[in-house]
Scaffold this active site. Sequence first.
Site, mmCIF file in Angstrom:
data_model
loop_
_atom_site.group_PDB
_atom_site.id
_atom_site.type_symbol
_atom_site.label_atom_id
_atom_site.label_comp_id
_atom_site.label_asym_id
_atom_site.label_seq_id
_atom_site.Cartn_x
_atom_site.Cartn_y
_atom_site.Cartn_z
ATOM 1 N N SER A 63 60.725 -9.747 51.113
ATOM 2 C CA SER A 63 61.655 -9.961 52.232
ATOM 3 C C SER A 63 62.171 -8.687 52.875
ATOM 4 O O SER A 63 62.857 -8.748 53.895
ATOM 5 C CB SER A 63 62.845 -10.814 51.777
ATOM 6 N N LYS A 66 61.814 -8.183 56.505
ATOM 7 C CA LYS A 66 62.773 -8.635 57.511
ATOM 8 C C LYS A 66 63.527 -7.490 58.173
ATOM 9 O O LYS A 66 64.214 -7.684 59.173
ATOM 10 C CB LYS A 66 63.756 -9.617 56.874
ATOM 11 N N SER A 123 68.924 -13.637 53.716
ATOM 12 C CA SER A 123 67.466 -13.529 53.840
ATOM 13 C C SER A 123 66.807 -14.843 54.239
ATOM 14 O O SER A 123 65.753 -15.218 53.718
ATOM 15 C CB SER A 123 66.873 -13.031 52.516
ATOM 16 N N LYS A 229 68.679 -4.388 52.483
ATOM 17 C CA LYS A 229 67.846 -5.596 52.514
ATOM 18 C C LYS A 229 67.057 -5.680 51.226
ATOM 19 O O LYS A 229 66.328 -4.752 50.870
ATOM 20 C CB LYS A 229 66.889 -5.563 53.714
#
Length: 385
Positions: A63, A66, A123, A229
Amino acid sequence: MKKIVAVLGALCVLTGCRSALAVSAETDNLSLVKECKAAYLMDFNSGECIYSYNECDRMPIASVCKVMTLTLCFDAVEQGKIALEEEVTVSSRAAGMGGSQIFLESGYSYPLTELVKSIVVCSANDSCVAVAERISGSEEQFVADMNEKAAELGCKDTLFSNCTGLPKETQYSCAKDVAVMFANLINHKEYFNYSKIWLEDFSHGNGRTTSMTNTNKLIRRYNACDGGKTGFTGEAGYCLASTAYKDNMRLVSSVLGASTSENRFSSAVSMFDYGFSNYKNKIILDKSVTLNDEFKLLGGKKKSYAVFPERDAFIFCKKGEEREVKYIITDNKVKAPVAKGQTVGKIEIYCGDVLHDTVNVVAAESVARASFGDVIKRIGENWAL
């Protein structure tokens, strides 16, 4: 016209001399990271590498992908293609995404700002696809745009196949590219409106809410951390891109393929602690302080006017290191009138003989054009001399 205004000893590092700054994994015996496949630590302002370990090895990043999804979203807002207040309608494809999600309703509309928040905080894969479809028309085109942006940033070891980071063939990045992409994302100051949220409910507008908890535990654990993140899949392991700000210095780190969630966070903390303890950003131009030299003004009520730098300028360096800094000012020879804040020249900053930075010089005051009476008075004063 150029003139050298100052030459002085100052703490600095030549831009581009990254090998002199970086701590290699071999010499540091991997002491800054624990059970991870790759890591990278850099200074945000200069882009200088402080620490690296397998930084160019290609691997899945889950993820953390992202980071680029959010970048294209903020780019679109900045370019006026979409507003954060705009309602985005969710397709059945977006609503049906698996993995981490915020459980969007197919056919319902949500403010873009709420979708962005859910991507940053928890997320949400469904929000990613909804945003991608709105901005580029389809996820496929959005992914093409992601790869184009990565190439623009010089990320040669990155290839995206989707906007969520869910496992898919031919999708990879590396620790260095992740840090570069995340540093580019946080150039968008709006990002920090979401990144520090710890716990919040997401409203679906029909009485239903979904609780969001920030996946980046460092915002609670590490006082200087204000963004990050996370990512995890069985293939990618535990990943993290994060940033921390302390003592006038912002650092960006990435950790890929950690064996546990704890190891990715502790590795980031170790790198941040090392960076803040051993490096500094020395301010060499202060935008709030006028320069010693005034610029001459042609045809103005005053013969000269005060100027100051348009922005602050820094030198990133290892603590205790000294290098020569030289400033060269270029005067644009502005004619009156001049307005406060008007760009009237530039300052070139050199470390040794290497250009380190260029900063605009702006007027610190407004000066009107000289009247006929002013001209006559000035002629009289000169005649008297």
